[in-house]
Design a protein around this motif. Structure first.
Motif, PDB file in Angstrom:
ATOM      1  N   SER A   1      57.616  14.415  47.341  1.00 56.35           N
ATOM      2  CA  SER A   1      58.360  13.962  48.808  1.00 56.35           C
ATOM      3  C   SER A   1      59.038  12.366  48.364  1.00 56.35           C
ATOM      4  O   SER A   1      60.643  12.000  48.779  1.00 56.35           O
ATOM      5  CB  SER A   1      57.418  13.729  49.731  1.00 56.35           C
ATOM      6  OG  SER A   1      58.449  12.688  50.922  1.00 56.35           O
ATOM      7  N   LYS A   2      58.268  11.554  47.462  1.00 57.93           N
ATOM      8  CA  LYS A   2      58.530  10.385  46.868  1.00 57.93           C
ATOM      9  C   LYS A   2      59.402  10.351  46.486  1.00 57.93           C
ATOM     10  O   LYS A   2      60.631   9.549  45.900  1.00 57.93           O
ATOM     11  CB  LYS A   2      57.124   9.917  46.815  1.00 57.93           C
ATOM     12  CG  LYS A   2      56.514   9.315  47.811  1.00 57.93           C
ATOM     13  CD  LYS A   2      54.486   8.593  46.849  1.00 57.93           C
ATOM     14  CE  LYS A   2      54.140   7.826  48.306  1.00 57.93           C
ATOM     15  NZ  LYS A   2      52.522   7.442  47.935  1.00 57.93           N
TER      16      LYS A   2
ATOM     17  N   ASN B   1      61.870  12.651  45.345  1.00 60.54           N
ATOM     18  CA  ASN B   1      63.609  13.277  46.288  1.00 60.54           C
ATOM     19  C   ASN B   1      63.859  11.944  46.477  1.00 60.54           C
ATOM     20  O   ASN B   1      64.706  12.103  47.264  1.00 60.54           O
ATOM     21  CB  ASN B   1      62.957  14.270  47.406  1.00 60.54           C
ATOM     22  CG  ASN B   1      63.330  15.659  46.973  1.00 60.54           C
ATOM     23  OD1 ASN B   1      63.639  15.796  46.219  1.00 60.54           O
ATOM     24  ND2 ASN B   1      62.225  16.195  47.207  1.00 60.54           N
ATOM     25  N   LYS B   2      62.714  11.177  47.680  1.00 59.96           N
ATOM     26  CA  LYS B   2      63.327  10.268  48.022  1.00 59.96           C
ATOM     27  C   LYS B   2      64.180   9.106  46.892  1.00 59.96           C
ATOM     28  O   LYS B   2      65.093   9.098  47.212  1.00 59.96           O
ATOM     29  CB  LYS B   2      62.282   8.975  48.966  1.00 59.96           C
ATOM     30  CG  LYS B   2      62.355  10.154  50.177  1.00 59.96           C
ATOM     31  CD  LYS B   2      60.589   9.094  50.786  1.00 59.96           C
ATOM     32  CE  LYS B   2      60.431   9.953  52.234  1.00 59.96           C
ATOM     33  NZ  LYS B   2      58.727   8.865  52.793  1.00 59.96           N
TER      34      LYS B   2
ATOM     35  N   GLN C   1      67.927   7.427  46.616  1.00 62.01           N
ATOM     36  CA  GLN C   1      67.901   5.722  46.431  1.00 62.01           C
ATOM     37  C   GLN C   1      68.703   6.023  45.535  1.00 62.01           C
ATOM     38  O   GLN C   1      69.589   4.922  44.875  1.00 62.01           O
ATOM     39  CB  GLN C   1      65.894   5.622  46.337  1.00 62.01           C
ATOM     40  CG  GLN C   1      66.755   3.794  46.198  1.00 62.01           C
ATOM     41  CD  GLN C   1      65.019   2.940  45.390  1.00 62.01           C
ATOM     42  OE1 GLN C   1      64.541   3.789  45.884  1.00 62.01           O
ATOM     43  NE2 GLN C   1      65.285   2.024  45.291  1.00 62.01           N
TER      44      GLN C   1
END
Length: 311
Positions: free
Chosen positions: A11-12, A14-15, A19
Motif C-alpha cells: 500500500s505504501k 503504491n502511494k 507521489q
C-alpha cells in the motif's frame, strides 16, 4: 526520481508511485504491461538495465523481486520488505520498483507483487537466473501470461532443457530460443529460394549450447531429418548446413556480426547476423504475449500438426 522505503508495505509503495508521478508530472497512462523480474542482488543491476532499455519500446511497470539472505539472527526472525521506487528518467519510460524481501515475506512474494500489478494489463515474469523447475506453477509465474527463462544461465543446460520440455505450459519461453530468431528467419528465406527437398542437417556450435540444441530439434521437427550436432569453438551457434541433392545450403558465422549464406549454384552472400543484447531479446519477447507454438515444437522435438514442405 527515487524514493526509498524501509520496512514498508504494498500500500505504501503504491502511494509512493502516485507521489512520484505527481512530482514529475507524469500520468500512469501509457504503460502497456507489468514486468516482474525475479533475481538475486548480483544480477539485479544488469537485469534492471535491460528491462529499462526494453521499456523504450514497451513502456512498463517493472517490479524487481530480490529475496535477501539473512545476515544476522534478527534478520532470520524478522520479516520485512524494503523498496526503492523509481519514476521518470531513473526508470526508462515506465516505472521501476525494486523489492527486497527478508524473512518469511520472501516466501510469499506473490502476495506482495499482486497489489502492485497494473490493472487490466498483461503480466510478464522473467527469471534472469535460477528459474523454478516449473515456471507456470511457480506462485509468481502463475500471475503471468508470459514466463521468460534463460537456459544460458544454468549449470547444466541440456538437463535443464529436458526439464523445461516436461513442464512446458503455453506462455513459457526462453531467451536461448529468442536468440535464434535471426537464424530461423534466414534459414526460412534460404529454403524459400532453394525449394528443394532437404536430405540432411547439421548445426555447429560450442558444446552443450542450448540454442544449438533447440535449433537442431526445430530443424528435425520441421524438415523430418536427423540434425547432426557438430562441436566448434563457439561461443554461440556458428553454422548450419542443410544437404540437398544439388549441394549444401550453408549459413556460416564463425565470428563477428556477419554471416555468409551459400546456396547451391549461386554465389555466396554476406548477411548481418549479430549477437543481440539482452534488452533486444526482452523487447522481442514483449512484442507477443500469446503462446509460442514453435518454441514448444523445438523444446519437445515434435512435428507440427500441419508440416509444410520447408521451414
Amino acid at each position: 526520481m527515487k524514493i526509498d522505503l524501509t520496512d514498508t508495505t504494498a500500500s505504501k509503495i503504491n502511494k509512493a508511485l502516485v507521489q512520484g508521478r505527481r512530482a514529475i508530472g507524469t500520468p500512469a497512462v501509457g504503460m502497456v504491461l507489468t514486468m516482474v523480474i525475479v533475481t538475486d542482488e548480483e544480477n539485479a543491476y544488469d537485469s534492471i538495465k535491460a528491462a529499462e532499455e526494453a521499456s523504450h519500446e514497451h513502456p512498463a511497470r517493472t517490479l524487481v523481486v530480490i529475496k535477501r539472505h539473512a545476515r544476522t539472527p534478527r534478520d532470520r526472525t524478522r520479516s520485512h520488505l524494503d523498496a526503492e521506487v523509481r519514476v521518470g528518467a531513473d526508470a526508462g519510460t515506465g516505472e521501476t520498483v525494486v523489492l527486497r524481501m527478508y524473512g518469511e515475506v520472501s516466501d510469499h512474494a506473490d502476495s506482495v507483487v499482486l497489489p502492485l500489478l497494473l490493472p487490466d494489463a498483461p503480466v510478464v515474469v522473467w527469471w534472469p537466473v535460477d528459474a523454478p523447475e516449473n515456471p507456470a506453477k511457480d506462485p509468481l509465474g502463475a500471475l503471468a501470461q508470459r514466463r521468460i527463462t534463460d537456459l544460458y544461465t544454468t549449470e547444466n543446460p541440456q538437463a535443464e532443457l529436458e526439464s523445461r520440455a516436461r513442464s512446458y505450459a503455453p506462455g513459457d519461453t526462453d531467451l536461448a530460443w529468442t536468440r535464434l530468431t535471426p537464424w530461423r528467419s534466414m534459414l526460412a528465406a534460404a529454403l524459400d529460394q532453394a525449394r528443394v527437398p532437404i536430405l540432411s542437417a547439421a548445426v555447429e556450435a560450442e558444446a552443450d549450447n542450448p540454442a544449438a540444441e533447440l535449433l537442431a530439434r526445430w530443424l528435425e521437427a520441421r524438415l523430418h531429418v536427423t540434425a547432426e550436432r557438430v562441436v566448434t569453438a563457439g561461443p554461440v551457434v556458428t553454422g548450419v548446413r542443410l544437404g540437398t541433392e544439388s549441394g549444401e545450403i550453408v549459413i556460416d558465422r564463425p565470428e563477428g556480426p556477419l554471416a555468409t549464406l551459400t546456396l547451391p549454384g549461386q554465389p555466396s552472400r554476406t548477411l548481418a547476423l549479430k549477437v543481440r543484447t539482452t534488452s533486444e531479446l526482452i523487447a522481442e519477447e514483449l512484442r507477443r504475449l500469446d503462446a509460442d507454438e514453435m518454441y514448444a515444437i523445438a523444446l519437445r522435438g515434435e512435428a507440427p500438426k500441419e508440416t509444410p514442405d520447408h521451414v
